[in-house]
Design a protein around this motif. Structure first.
Motif, PDB file in Angstrom:
ATOM      1  N   SER A 109     -52.739 -75.423 -22.693  1.00  0.00           N
ATOM      2  CA  SER A 109     -51.780 -75.538 -23.893  1.00  0.00           C
ATOM      3  C   SER A 109     -52.622 -75.084 -25.107  1.00  0.00           C
ATOM      4  O   SER A 109     -53.866 -75.251 -24.888  1.00  0.00           O
ATOM      5  CB  SER A 109     -51.245 -76.634 -23.650  1.00  0.00           C
ATOM      6  OG  SER A 109     -52.014 -77.963 -23.453  1.00  0.00           O
ATOM      7  N   LYS A 110     -52.031 -75.103 -26.224  1.00  0.00           N
ATOM      8  CA  LYS A 110     -52.086 -75.743 -27.795  1.00  0.00           C
ATOM      9  C   LYS A 110     -51.776 -76.744 -27.954  1.00  0.00           C
ATOM     10  O   LYS A 110     -50.869 -77.979 -27.793  1.00  0.00           O
ATOM     11  CB  LYS A 110     -51.363 -75.061 -28.356  1.00  0.00           C
ATOM     12  CG  LYS A 110     -51.094 -73.265 -27.831  1.00  0.00           C
ATOM     13  CD  LYS A 110     -51.780 -72.640 -28.736  1.00  0.00           C
ATOM     14  CE  LYS A 110     -51.686 -70.618 -28.649  1.00  0.00           C
ATOM     15  NZ  LYS A 110     -53.194 -70.084 -28.349  1.00  0.00           N
ATOM     16  N   GLU A 111     -53.092 -77.043 -28.712  1.00  0.00           N
ATOM     17  CA  GLU A 111     -53.317 -78.656 -28.925  1.00  0.00           C
ATOM     18  C   GLU A 111     -53.260 -78.616 -30.302  1.00  0.00           C
ATOM     19  O   GLU A 111     -54.733 -77.299 -30.611  1.00  0.00           O
ATOM     20  CB  GLU A 111     -54.336 -79.364 -28.274  1.00  0.00           C
ATOM     21  CG  GLU A 111     -53.136 -79.678 -27.039  1.00  0.00           C
ATOM     22  CD  GLU A 111     -54.995 -80.819 -25.734  1.00  0.00           C
ATOM     23  OE1 GLU A 111     -54.371 -81.465 -25.328  1.00  0.00           O
ATOM     24  OE2 GLU A 111     -55.859 -80.491 -26.403  1.00  0.00           O
ATOM     25  N   LYS A 167     -54.608 -77.318 -16.327  1.00  0.00           N
ATOM     26  CA  LYS A 167     -53.555 -77.000 -17.130  1.00  0.00           C
ATOM     27  C   LYS A 167     -54.017 -75.973 -18.810  1.00  0.00           C
ATOM     28  O   LYS A 167     -54.677 -76.234 -18.863  1.00  0.00           O
ATOM     29  CB  LYS A 167     -53.154 -78.461 -17.807  1.00  0.00           C
ATOM     30  CG  LYS A 167     -52.465 -78.967 -16.237  1.00  0.00           C
ATOM     31  CD  LYS A 167     -50.798 -78.735 -16.624  1.00  0.00           C
ATOM     32  CE  LYS A 167     -50.513 -79.589 -15.316  1.00  0.00           C
ATOM     33  NZ  LYS A 167     -49.347 -78.988 -15.134  1.00  0.00           N
ATOM     34  N   LYS A 170     -51.317 -83.332 -29.969  1.00  0.00           N
ATOM     35  CA  LYS A 170     -49.883 -82.125 -29.136  1.00  0.00           C
ATOM     36  C   LYS A 170     -49.855 -81.303 -29.788  1.00  0.00           C
ATOM     37  O   LYS A 170     -48.950 -79.931 -29.515  1.00  0.00           O
ATOM     38  CB  LYS A 170     -48.206 -82.523 -27.652  1.00  0.00           C
ATOM     39  CG  LYS A 170     -47.654 -83.279 -29.059  1.00  0.00           C
ATOM     40  CD  LYS A 170     -46.671 -83.780 -28.418  1.00  0.00           C
ATOM     41  CE  LYS A 170     -45.849 -84.531 -29.585  1.00  0.00           C
ATOM     42  NZ  LYS A 170     -43.605 -84.818 -28.938  1.00  0.00           N
TER      43      LYS A 170
END
Length: 85
Positions: free
Chosen positions: A48-50, A46, A9
């Motif tokens: 997101s940055k990971e 979705k 994450k």
């Protein structure tokens, strides 16, 4: 030699888990990098940055490395891909 591709994450989680693996001498090296993730989760798209990581280990240590990652990882289903070398 075994190469794993794992996503986290954030860099803090990646560093925490990979440091634990290094301290236990279960991995030889990790290379991490920021990524933009787009994925389907529970029927919804979705974004997101990971943080992605390439983790180098051995065949003998593979099972234990995967167990530790799953135990410490925040994702319900962590992405752990074994890349043949």
């Amino acid at each position: 030699m075994k190469l794993l591709y794992v996503t986290f994450k954030n860099s803090k989680e990646c560093e925490k888990i990979c440091t634990k693996l290094l301290e236990k001498k279960l991995i030889a090296c990790v290379n991490s990098f920021e990524i933009n993730a787009n994925f389907l989760w529970k029927g919804k798209i979705k974004k997101s940055k990971e943080v992605g990581a390439l983790i180098k280990t051995t065949e003998d240590n593979l099972k234990k490395v995967v167990e530790i990652i799953k135990k410490l990882h925040s994702y319900e289903i962590p992405e752990i891909i074994d890349i043949p070398c």
